[in-house]
Design an enzyme around this catalytic site. Sequence first.
Site, short mmCIF file in Angstrom:
data_model
loop_
_atom_site.label_atom_id
_atom_site.label_comp_id
_atom_site.label_asym_id
_atom_site.label_seq_id
_atom_site.Cartn_x
_atom_site.Cartn_y
_atom_site.Cartn_z
N ASP A 1 0.81 -1.21 0.00
CA ASP A 1 0.00 0.00 0.00
C ASP A 1 0.85 1.27 0.00
OD1 ASP A 1 -2.39 -1.41 0.05
OD2 ASP A 1 -2.42 -1.51 2.24
N TYR B 1 7.70 -10.13 5.65
CA TYR B 1 7.58 -8.72 6.00
C TYR B 1 8.25 -8.47 7.34
CZ TYR B 1 4.02 -7.89 2.36
OH TYR B 1 3.34 -7.76 1.18
#
Length: 302
Positions: A60, A124
């Site tokens: 994002d 991540y």
Amino acid sequence: MHNRSRYLIFFQYIGTRYCGVARSPPHQLNKTGIQNHIEDAIKRLRPVDPVLSTISSRTDTGVHALSNSAHFDLQRRNDMPPFPEDILVDALNFYLKTEEIRITRAYRVPHNFHARYCAQSRTYVYRIALGVNNQYLLPVTEQNLCWCLRNTELDVGAMHEAAALLVGLHDFSSFRAVGTDMPLKNPVKTLNVASIQPGCSFLQTHFCREIPFLELTFKSPSFLYKQVRRMTGALVAVGLGRMSVPQMKEILEAKDSLVYPQGITAPAHGLFLTRVDYKKTDLQISPETSEEQLISTETSED
């Protein structure tokens, strides 16, 4: 058309100035997607046909990557042979110029290779700076690259206990945000790793004071929309004493995004996509394909 080649590229970026990694529509002028800039760089190589890339892992606005990946097909003009991988990396970085995007590696891969569906896992890392009231108290090398918490300590033991609840095969509906693709995504995911470790500033030894960091690492074949940021926010709430480990368990078992507490999702700017892993065999071009390419190259040089 033997000289049409499929490439897998790995790339990194600082996501602050972009509207995410995905391609943005032409009418959106204030911020563009990282994919737009990569495809613009590919266009400068003058391919025979317009090139559309396929991104492996969507991030994002404000999220960063040390290693994302994408594939695309490229055919050079005048029957020129395919670009060698190192030349392709150099050329794309030349045309990306001042963008905060860099191509790190490139591979010629089989024509049926898919950057998204062939990925075996994604990793991540979420970075947290402790004892910092706001971003402006950070060194310039950390601006918009971590989440600042004014607290100097978190209950890391409780966070470890809560993180252990997340590892394994679960329905993560409670940890996904509502999105347009929500009905299409299976909420059952396998989380292989959820760990909390001490971290450090990128240039710790050159800053006037020591800032403690935590790094939360998550590894899975795939993730739901904002799943990592929501898991991080819940774990930090546990570390701050604002949520108990049993409450974390209740949220997970509810399998309902509406039970996730409002206002605790971790901000985008502390999140980094650090790895996308593939099987080596999936990257290997078969001997038949290599022979065809050799024949095409030899013919084009006659």
